[in-house]
Design an enzyme around this catalytic site. Sequence first.
Site, PDB file in Angstrom:
ATOM      1  N   ASN A 204     -33.007  18.308 -15.438  1.00 45.90           N
ATOM      2  CA  ASN A 204     -33.432  16.909 -15.358  1.00 45.90           C
ATOM      3  C   ASN A 204     -34.933  16.853 -15.536  1.00 45.90           C
ATOM      4  O   ASN A 204     -35.663  17.751 -15.099  1.00 45.90           O
ATOM      5  CB  ASN A 204     -33.062  16.278 -14.015  1.00 45.90           C
TER       6      ASN A 204
ATOM      7  N   TYR B 285     -41.731  10.972 -11.737  1.00 49.21           N
ATOM      8  CA  TYR B 285     -41.896  10.653 -10.317  1.00 49.21           C
ATOM      9  C   TYR B 285     -43.353  10.890  -9.958  1.00 49.21           C
ATOM     10  O   TYR B 285     -43.898  11.954 -10.289  1.00 49.21           O
ATOM     11  CB  TYR B 285     -41.034  11.561  -9.435  1.00 49.21           C
ATOM     12  N   ARG B 286     -43.952   9.969  -9.248  1.00 49.26           N
ATOM     13  CA  ARG B 286     -45.343  10.178  -8.853  1.00 49.26           C
ATOM     14  C   ARG B 286     -45.426  11.307  -7.837  1.00 49.26           C
ATOM     15  O   ARG B 286     -44.456  11.574  -7.109  1.00 49.26           O
ATOM     16  CB  ARG B 286     -45.931   8.900  -8.266  1.00 49.26           C
TER      17      ARG B 286
ATOM     18  N   TRP C 199     -39.525  11.517  -5.381  1.00 47.10           N
ATOM     19  CA  TRP C 199     -38.328  11.095  -6.115  1.00 47.10           C
ATOM     20  C   TRP C 199     -37.501  10.262  -5.157  1.00 47.10           C
ATOM     21  O   TRP C 199     -37.176  10.675  -4.057  1.00 47.10           O
ATOM     22  CB  TRP C 199     -37.550  12.275  -6.698  1.00 47.10           C
TER      23      TRP C 199
ATOM     24  N   GLU D  40     -33.087  15.267 -20.601  1.00 51.34           N
ATOM     25  CA  GLU D  40     -34.072  14.364 -21.217  1.00 51.34           C
ATOM     26  C   GLU D  40     -34.748  14.999 -22.439  1.00 51.34           C
ATOM     27  O   GLU D  40     -35.201  14.290 -23.336  1.00 51.34           O
ATOM     28  CB  GLU D  40     -35.140  13.949 -20.203  1.00 51.34           C
TER      29      GLU D  40
ATOM     30  N   ASP E 101     -47.859  -0.085  -5.618  1.00 53.05           N
ATOM     31  CA  ASP E 101     -46.731   0.195  -6.514  1.00 53.05           C
ATOM     32  C   ASP E 101     -46.569  -0.828  -7.621  1.00 53.05           C
ATOM     33  O   ASP E 101     -47.287  -1.818  -7.681  1.00 53.05           O
ATOM     34  CB  ASP E 101     -45.448   0.302  -5.673  1.00 53.05           C
TER      35      ASP E 101
HETATM   36  C1  LIG Z   1     -45.165   4.958 -14.423  1.00 52.01           C
HETATM   37  C2  LIG Z   1     -43.861   5.220 -13.732  1.00 52.01           C
HETATM   38  C3  LIG Z   1     -43.864   5.759 -12.458  1.00 52.01           C
HETATM   39  C4  LIG Z   1     -42.667   6.015 -11.796  1.00 52.01           C
HETATM   40  N1  LIG Z   1     -42.703   6.558 -10.543  1.00 52.01           N
HETATM   41  C5  LIG Z   1     -41.545   6.855  -9.921  1.00 52.01           C
HETATM   42  C6  LIG Z   1     -41.559   7.497  -8.657  1.00 52.01           C
HETATM   43  O1  LIG Z   1     -42.598   7.782  -8.083  1.00 52.01           O
HETATM   44  N2  LIG Z   1     -40.358   7.794  -8.076  1.00 52.01           N
HETATM   45  C7  LIG Z   1     -39.161   7.499  -8.680  1.00 52.01           C
HETATM   46  O2  LIG Z   1     -38.118   7.821  -8.120  1.00 52.01           O
HETATM   47  N3  LIG Z   1     -39.123   6.861  -9.868  1.00 52.01           N
HETATM   48  C8  LIG Z   1     -40.283   6.556 -10.507  1.00 52.01           C
HETATM   49  N4  LIG Z   1     -40.264   5.946 -11.724  1.00 52.01           N
HETATM   50  C9  LIG Z   1     -38.981   5.575 -12.323  1.00 52.01           C
HETATM   51  C10 LIG Z   1     -38.261   6.780 -12.877  1.00 52.01           C
HETATM   52  O3  LIG Z   1     -39.092   7.497 -13.741  1.00 52.01           O
HETATM   53  C11 LIG Z   1     -37.003   6.371 -13.610  1.00 52.01           C
HETATM   54  O4  LIG Z   1     -36.131   5.728 -12.704  1.00 52.01           O
HETATM   55  C12 LIG Z   1     -36.298   7.521 -14.293  1.00 52.01           C
HETATM   56  O5  LIG Z   1     -35.151   7.030 -14.940  1.00 52.01           O
HETATM   57  C13 LIG Z   1     -35.898   8.567 -13.298  1.00 52.01           C
HETATM   58  O6  LIG Z   1     -35.295   9.634 -13.957  1.00 52.01           O
HETATM   59  P1  LIG Z   1     -33.926  10.240 -13.446  1.00 52.01           P
HETATM   60  O7  LIG Z   1     -32.871   9.224 -13.790  1.00 52.01           O
HETATM   61  O8  LIG Z   1     -33.811  11.489 -14.230  1.00 52.01           O
HETATM   62  O9  LIG Z   1     -34.043  10.469 -11.988  1.00 52.01           O
HETATM   63  C14 LIG Z   1     -41.447   5.696 -12.416  1.00 52.01           C
HETATM   64  C15 LIG Z   1     -41.447   5.148 -13.696  1.00 52.01           C
HETATM   65  C16 LIG Z   1     -42.634   4.910 -14.355  1.00 52.01           C
HETATM   66  C17 LIG Z   1     -42.596   4.320 -15.738  1.00 52.01           C
END
Ligand SMILES: Cc1cc2nc3c(=O)[nH]c(=O)nc-3n(C[C@H](O)[C@H](O)[C@H](O)COP(=O)(O)O)c2cc1C
Length: 496
Positions: free
Chosen positions: A177, A181-182, A195, A241, A291
Site C-alpha cells: 500500500n 498520510y501526514r 494514518w 498504488e 487540517d
Molecule cells: C495533502 C493530503 C494529506 C492527507 N493526509 C492524510 C492523513 O494525514 N491521514 C490520512 O489517513 N489520510 C490523509 N489523506 C487522505 C489519504 O491520502 C487518502 O484517503 C488515501 O486514499 C489513503 O490511501 P489508502 O486508501 O491507501 O489508505 C491526505 C490526503 C491529501 C491529499
Amino acid sequence: MSLDSLQEFIAAIDAMGELVRIAHPVRARLELCEIANRCSKLPGGGPALLFEHVILDNGARSAFPVGINLFGSMARMSLALGVERLDEHGARITELLNLKVPDGFVAKLGLLPRVLELSKFPPRVKGGAPLCQEVVWRGDEIDLDQIPVITCWPEDGGPYITLTAVVSKDPVRGIRNVGMYRVQKLDKRTVAMHWQRHKTGAEHFREMAARGEMMPVCIVVGADPASVFSASAPLPPAVDEFIFAGFLRRQPVHLTRAVSCDLEVPAAAELVIEGYIDPSEDLVVEGPFGDHTGFYSEADLYPKVHVTAVTMRKTMVYATTIVGRPPMEDFYLGHATERIFLPLLKLTTPEIVDYHMPAEGGFHNLVFVSIDKKYPGQAYKVMNALWGAGLMSLAKVLVVVDKEIDVQNITETWWAVLNNIDPERDVRFTMGPVDVLDHSSRAFSYGSKMGIDATRKLPEEGFTRQWPRVIEMNDETRAQVDTFYASLGIEQAWKS
Ligand SMILES: Cc1cc2nc3c(=O)[nH]c(=O)nc-3n(C[C@H](O)[C@H](O)[C@H](O)COP(=O)(O)O)c2cc1C
C-alpha cells in the site's frame, strides 16, 4: 511524456510558466505556510512555488529547497498525470472496463495493444545505484532537523511532513500500500504516523500488531508526480498504488529496495525516511494539526516510527503541501481522483452521469451526484450505493440531481436543488462511519449523514402536481442575437 521524478515535474512546470522561485529567506516555521496559503487563494490556484532559501527551526539555512503548491492548479494536475484534461484517464479506464472480446480475427488483434498496455504497468525493481540513495544517513547521522520540515499553523503540535507516499505491506497477502498520510516530526529520529482508522496503512498496522511483528514503513517524499497522486487516491486495498501510477504514466514506476527494511521505494524519489513501528510500544500524541477542513483537528494517539535510515538525492528538493481553509493544493489532487474514479462508480451504479465534490466541502462533507433517473426511489438507491462504496462511505451530505444539471457548476446545482426540494419529503438522515476529521459528529468517526433527493419527482413518489419547465430562450432568437451581440460591446464594457 511521462515525468520520471519530482525534479522533472518542477522543470516542466517552469517550462509552462507556472513556477515562481523565491530567493528571499523564508522560515520553515509558519512563514512558508503563510505565503503558500496566500498563493493558493489566487484565482485558479496560484503558481507552484520553489523556496530556495529556507530557514530551519535552528536558525540555519536549509541545504535543500522546498517545493510547494506543485499540484495546485488544473493545468499542473493534468501535467502531473500526463494528460490535457483529467477526464482522459477516466476515458481510458472506461475503455478498459468495456474490454469485450470482439468478433473476428482482425478485430481481436485490435484488442491486443490495449491488453499489452495493461501488462506494462507493474512497477519494475531496478538494481544499481538509485538516485534516491545517492546520500544515505544511518545511525547517528540521521537528523530530521536538517530537513526543512514545515510547521504550518500556529497551534500545530509540531513540524509536519505532509506530501508523503507511505509504503507498507499487508503481512498476510503481501500486497503493497502507498498512502498519503501526514507525519509529525517528534525529534531527530522519530515521527508519528497519522494514518486514520479507515485507511489501508492503519489496517496493515492492526494486522502487524495482531501478529506481534515489527512493521517496516518507508515515508517517501517527492516521487514521480503520478506516484505522489496515486498515494492520495482511494484505491481498494488490493490495488498497489504503484501499478495504478504505472497505468497513469503509461510507463512502469521504477522501484529500488530500501537500504534498511524489506520494502521497495521509487528509485528516483527525492527523499525516503525508512523505519519501523514496534506495535508493543505505546502510541504517541499526534496533533493538533490545522487540517483540510479549515479547523484544527484534535491531538490523538498514533504509532511512533523509529527512523532506521534517511536516503536522498544529492540535489534533493523537499516537496511539501499545506492544508487549511479551502481551496488549497489538495483540492486539485482530490479533483483528479474525482475525475478518474467516475467510471468506477458508474460500473456499480450505472445511472450516475457525473459527480462533484466542491472545494468548500473538503471532499467528504458534500457530494453532488447527477443521475439518469428512470424509476421511483432511484436517488435513494444511488445514495445507498455511494454510502457503501469505499471511502465514499464517509460522505456527510449527498445531493442527487437529474442528469441535465451540471454538477461541476456549484451555483447551477444549488439553484436546482433549492427549487426542487420539498425539504420534509426529500431529505433523509442515516448513520454511518464519518471522516475522523469531522469535529461535529456525535462520536469520533461515527455520525449521521444527510441525503437530499433533488431529482424531479414521479407520481409513485407522491408528486401529483405539474412539474414546471425550465426557462430557456428559443434557438431561433439565440441564433439571431448571436449575429450581432458581440458588436454591442456589452461584455467589453464590463471587463474594462
Ligand atoms: C495533502 C493530503 C494529506 C492527507 N493526509 C492524510 C492523513 O494525514 N491521514 C490520512 O489517513 N489520510 C490523509 N489523506 C487522505 C489519504 O491520502 C487518502 O484517503 C488515501 O486514499 C489513503 O490511501 P489508502 O486508501 O491507501 O489508505 C491526505 C490526503 C491529501 C491529499
